[in-house]
Write a protein that holds these residues in place. Structure first.
Motif, PDB file in Angstrom:
ATOM      1  N   TYR A  13       0.824  -1.210   0.000  1.00 36.11           N
ATOM      2  CA  TYR A  13       0.000   0.000   0.000  1.00 36.11           C
ATOM      3  C   TYR A  13       0.862   1.267   0.000  1.00 36.11           C
ATOM      4  CZ  TYR A  13      -3.156   3.624   1.614  1.00 36.11           C
ATOM      5  OH  TYR A  13      -3.865   4.795   1.724  1.00 36.11           O
ATOM      6  N   VAL A  14       1.850   1.306   0.874  1.00 37.42           N
ATOM      7  CA  VAL A  14       2.699   2.497   0.974  1.00 37.42           C
ATOM      8  C   VAL A  14       3.467   2.722  -0.326  1.00 37.42           C
ATOM      9  CG1 VAL A  14       4.742   3.429   2.142  1.00 37.42           C
ATOM     10  CG2 VAL A  14       2.883   2.454   3.486  1.00 37.42           C
ATOM     11  N   THR A  16       2.677   1.787  -3.365  1.00 37.00           N
ATOM     12  CA  THR A  16       1.815   2.182  -4.480  1.00 37.00           C
ATOM     13  C   THR A  16       1.186   3.559  -4.296  1.00 37.00           C
ATOM     14  OG1 THR A  16      -0.054   0.982  -3.501  1.00 37.00           O
ATOM     15  CG2 THR A  16       1.272  -0.176  -5.149  1.00 37.00           C
ATOM     16  N   LYS A  17       0.970   4.000  -3.076  1.00 35.88           N
ATOM     17  CA  LYS A  17       0.287   5.277  -2.840  1.00 35.88           C
ATOM     18  C   LYS A  17       1.220   6.481  -2.852  1.00 35.88           C
ATOM     19  CE  LYS A  17      -3.975   4.241  -2.565  1.00 35.88           C
ATOM     20  NZ  LYS A  17      -4.936   4.767  -3.517  1.00 35.88           N
ATOM     21  N   HIS A  18       2.471   6.316  -2.474  1.00 30.37           N
ATOM     22  CA  HIS A  18       3.395   7.441  -2.382  1.00 30.37           C
ATOM     23  C   HIS A  18       4.376   7.401  -3.543  1.00 30.37           C
ATOM     24  CE1 HIS A  18       1.815   8.435   1.557  1.00 30.37           C
ATOM     25  NE2 HIS A  18       1.936   7.159   1.889  1.00 30.37           N
ATOM     26  N   ARG A  19       4.317   8.443  -4.367  1.00 26.51           N
ATOM     27  CA  ARG A  19       5.117   8.480  -5.588  1.00 26.51           C
ATOM     28  C   ARG A  19       6.618   8.417  -5.300  1.00 26.51           C
ATOM     29  NH1 ARG A  19       3.960   9.193 -10.677  1.00 26.51           N
ATOM     30  NH2 ARG A  19       1.834   9.832 -10.319  1.00 26.51           N
ATOM     31  N   ARG A  22       8.360   4.952  -5.160  1.00 30.50           N
ATOM     32  CA  ARG A  22       8.398   4.102  -6.358  1.00 30.50           C
ATOM     33  C   ARG A  22       9.806   4.046  -6.944  1.00 30.50           C
ATOM     34  NH1 ARG A  22       2.756   6.084  -9.168  1.00 30.50           N
ATOM     35  NH2 ARG A  22       1.466   5.582  -7.379  1.00 30.50           N
TER      36      ARG A  22
END
Length: 94
Positions: A13-14, A16-19, A22
């Motif tokens: 989750y972290v 995928t949610k925070h650019r 990545r």
């Protein structure tokens, strides 16, 4: 098992949610977390039933299928760990 599911789900989750999360390393970690979730859901419950019961109760097909999943997913994690240790080939331009 519950801790593994929650922890690995939070990692995915972290990432995928925070650019800014990545990165190649974090995608590698997310891939390991996804593999771990699949292993926890598909293999651990069946293995855990072997301890209190006298034998395998899920039938011949499930015996072979769970064994396949266990070998496939544990091998996948080992291959990823090995790939992490092998340096990329040095490319030479001519």
């Amino acid at each position: 098992m519950l801790v593994g599911l929650v922890g690995n789900s939070l990692v995915i989750y972290v990432i995928t949610k925070h650019r800014q999360m990545r990165t190649a390393t974090n995608f590698y970690i997310a891939n390991l977390a996804a593999t771990d979730i699949i292993f926890l859901v598909c293999c651990v419950p069946f293995t855990a039933t072997l301890y209190p019961l006298p034998g395998w109760i899920f039938g011949n097909f499930m015996c072979k299928f769970v064994a396949f999943l266990q070998q496939n997913y544990s091998g996948h994690e080992q291959r990823q760990d090995a790939q992490q240790c092998i340096p990329p080939p040095v490319l030479q331009s001519h």
